[in-house]
Write a protein that holds these residues in place. Structure first.
Motif, PDB file in Angstrom:
ATOM      1  N   ASP A  11       0.720  -0.954  -0.127  1.00  0.00           N
ATOM      2  CA  ASP A  11      -0.394   0.233   0.289  1.00  0.00           C
ATOM      3  C   ASP A  11       1.056   1.397  -0.370  1.00  0.00           C
ATOM      4  O   ASP A  11       0.506   1.903  -0.593  1.00  0.00           O
ATOM      5  CB  ASP A  11      -0.994   0.078   1.138  1.00  0.00           C
ATOM      6  CG  ASP A  11      -2.132  -0.835   0.836  1.00  0.00           C
ATOM      7  OD1 ASP A  11      -2.511  -1.141  -0.097  1.00  0.00           O
ATOM      8  OD2 ASP A  11      -2.840  -1.589   2.766  1.00  0.00           O
ATOM      9  N   ALA A  12       1.871   1.405   0.617  1.00  0.00           N
ATOM     10  CA  ALA A  12       2.486   2.601   0.945  1.00  0.00           C
ATOM     11  C   ALA A  12       3.898   2.654  -0.829  1.00  0.00           C
ATOM     12  O   ALA A  12       3.603   3.877  -0.572  1.00  0.00           O
ATOM     13  CB  ALA A  12       3.715   2.246   2.141  1.00  0.00           C
ATOM     14  N   GLU A  13       4.311   1.552  -0.759  1.00  0.00           N
ATOM     15  CA  GLU A  13       4.700   1.500  -2.745  1.00  0.00           C
ATOM     16  C   GLU A  13       3.510   2.110  -3.776  1.00  0.00           C
ATOM     17  O   GLU A  13       4.234   2.950  -4.377  1.00  0.00           O
ATOM     18  CB  GLU A  13       5.275   0.298  -3.198  1.00  0.00           C
ATOM     19  CG  GLU A  13       6.466   0.354  -1.506  1.00  0.00           C
ATOM     20  CD  GLU A  13       6.322  -1.503  -2.310  1.00  0.00           C
ATOM     21  OE1 GLU A  13       7.840  -2.169  -1.423  1.00  0.00           O
ATOM     22  OE2 GLU A  13       6.083  -2.370  -2.489  1.00  0.00           O
ATOM     23  N   TYR A  14       2.218   2.176  -3.760  1.00  0.00           N
ATOM     24  CA  TYR A  14       1.445   2.229  -3.774  1.00  0.00           C
ATOM     25  C   TYR A  14       1.153   3.695  -4.284  1.00  0.00           C
ATOM     26  O   TYR A  14       1.592   4.302  -5.209  1.00  0.00           O
ATOM     27  CB  TYR A  14       0.148   0.733  -4.125  1.00  0.00           C
ATOM     28  CG  TYR A  14      -0.547   1.336  -5.134  1.00  0.00           C
ATOM     29  CD1 TYR A  14      -0.952   1.428  -6.647  1.00  0.00           C
ATOM     30  CD2 TYR A  14      -1.641   2.495  -4.687  1.00  0.00           C
ATOM     31  CE1 TYR A  14      -1.520   1.594  -7.223  1.00  0.00           C
ATOM     32  CE2 TYR A  14      -2.975   2.810  -5.670  1.00  0.00           C
ATOM     33  CZ  TYR A  14      -2.789   2.561  -6.734  1.00  0.00           C
ATOM     34  OH  TYR A  14      -3.845   2.604  -7.798  1.00  0.00           O
ATOM     35  N   GLY A  55      -7.279   1.046  -7.484  1.00  0.00           N
ATOM     36  CA  GLY A  55      -6.214   0.981  -6.845  1.00  0.00           C
ATOM     37  C   GLY A  55      -5.157  -0.085  -7.500  1.00  0.00           C
ATOM     38  O   GLY A  55      -5.177  -1.123  -8.441  1.00  0.00           O
ATOM     39  N   ARG A  56      -4.831  -0.429  -6.129  1.00  0.00           N
ATOM     40  CA  ARG A  56      -3.873  -2.098  -6.292  1.00  0.00           C
ATOM     41  C   ARG A  56      -4.458  -2.547  -6.704  1.00  0.00           C
ATOM     42  O   ARG A  56      -4.440  -4.417  -7.357  1.00  0.00           O
ATOM     43  CB  ARG A  56      -3.024  -2.156  -4.704  1.00  0.00           C
ATOM     44  CG  ARG A  56      -1.716  -1.370  -4.875  1.00  0.00           C
ATOM     45  CD  ARG A  56      -0.903  -1.580  -3.553  1.00  0.00           C
ATOM     46  NE  ARG A  56      -1.966  -2.655  -2.651  1.00  0.00           N
ATOM     47  CZ  ARG A  56      -1.503  -3.765  -2.108  1.00  0.00           C
ATOM     48  NH1 ARG A  56      -0.321  -4.201  -2.438  1.00  0.00           N
ATOM     49  NH2 ARG A  56      -1.854  -4.379  -1.466  1.00  0.00           N
ATOM     50  N   THR A  65       6.732  -4.407  -7.866  1.00  0.00           N
ATOM     51  CA  THR A  65       7.599  -4.136  -7.070  1.00  0.00           C
ATOM     52  C   THR A  65       9.301  -4.794  -7.182  1.00  0.00           C
ATOM     53  O   THR A  65       9.242  -5.967  -7.095  1.00  0.00           O
ATOM     54  CB  THR A  65       8.020  -3.796  -5.439  1.00  0.00           C
ATOM     55  OG1 THR A  65       6.657  -2.278  -5.246  1.00  0.00           O
ATOM     56  CG2 THR A  65       9.071  -2.927  -5.250  1.00  0.00           C
ATOM     57  N   ALA A  66      10.762  -4.224  -7.388  1.00  0.00           N
ATOM     58  CA  ALA A  66      11.610  -4.840  -8.104  1.00  0.00           C
ATOM     59  C   ALA A  66      12.147  -5.185  -6.853  1.00  0.00           C
ATOM     60  O   ALA A  66      12.500  -4.306  -6.506  1.00  0.00           O
ATOM     61  CB  ALA A  66      12.351  -4.671  -9.197  1.00  0.00           C
ATOM     62  N   VAL A  67      12.728  -6.253  -6.085  1.00  0.00           N
ATOM     63  CA  VAL A  67      14.144  -6.377  -5.655  1.00  0.00           C
ATOM     64  C   VAL A  67      15.024  -7.287  -5.768  1.00  0.00           C
ATOM     65  O   VAL A  67      14.560  -8.353  -6.123  1.00  0.00           O
ATOM     66  CB  VAL A  67      12.945  -7.016  -3.958  1.00  0.00           C
ATOM     67  CG1 VAL A  67      11.859  -5.751  -3.445  1.00  0.00           C
ATOM     68  CG2 VAL A  67      12.375  -8.339  -4.071  1.00  0.00           C
ATOM     69  N   ILE A  68      16.185  -7.003  -5.190  1.00  0.00           N
ATOM     70  CA  ILE A  68      16.882  -7.825  -5.258  1.00  0.00           C
ATOM     71  C   ILE A  68      18.042  -8.814  -3.821  1.00  0.00           C
ATOM     72  O   ILE A  68      16.619  -8.703  -2.959  1.00  0.00           O
ATOM     73  CB  ILE A  68      18.271  -6.560  -5.116  1.00  0.00           C
ATOM     74  CG1 ILE A  68      18.515  -5.823  -4.558  1.00  0.00           C
ATOM     75  CG2 ILE A  68      18.186  -5.971  -6.480  1.00  0.00           C
ATOM     76  CD1 ILE A  68      19.954  -5.314  -4.446  1.00  0.00           C
TER      77      ILE A  68
END
Length: 158
Positions: A11-14, A55-56, A65-68
């Protein structure tokens, strides 16, 4: 190649993305001479809200979201599984972004490949996108990744 995975946006990233997306998209539309600067961010927010009415949770939209491997978020991607002009089997890449402090290390290519994999896994047979002519870095990435120009809009100042 840079290792990364994709996960659903929080939610925060969105929320943060919606603000950045509207500003970035508005700036590109203004730079391209397609919109006046006044009211451009609000217009971008309205257009995005029309595409993401839930929304999301909007059906047939992938907001990722891309994560390493360390767990750090390094980018984002928005894919519509239904083409905006109804082209069957063709997903549409609305937004792809590597965080500014992570650019130049192969993350863009890795993110694009991961996005293609997500679209393929959802049944898409092709992925289409628009890119602004002034975005030479993105155009070079798409060219090298095998994307072909399907239409081109040109302008000459007089």
């Amino acid at each position: 190649m840079t290792a990364l995975t994709l996960r659903p946006m929080t939610d925060a990233e969105y929320s943060a993305w919606q603000i950045a997306l509207a500003r970035d998209y508005a700036a590109e539309k203004v730079e391209a001479g397609q919109w006046p600067e006044e009211g451009s961010v609000e217009r971008a927010r309205r257009e995005n809200a029309e595409l993401l009415p839930e929304g999301r949770s909007t059906r047939r939209m992938l907001l990722l979201t891309a994560v390493i491997p360390t767990g750090e978020a390094v980018g984002r991607v928005w894919i519509g599984l239904d083409h905006p002009r109804g082209v069957q089997g063709v997903a549409f890449l609305y937004d792809i972004e590597v965080h500014a402090d992570r650019r130049g290390a192969g993350m863009g290519r890795a993110l694009l490949e991961a996005a293609e994999g997500e679209a393929r896994a959802e049944g898409a047979t092709a992925l289409e996108l628009n890119v602004f002519g002034s975005n030479e870095t993105a155009r070079a990435l798409y060219d090298s990744a095998g994307y072909a120009v399907m239409a081109q809009q040109m302008r000459k100042p007089l």
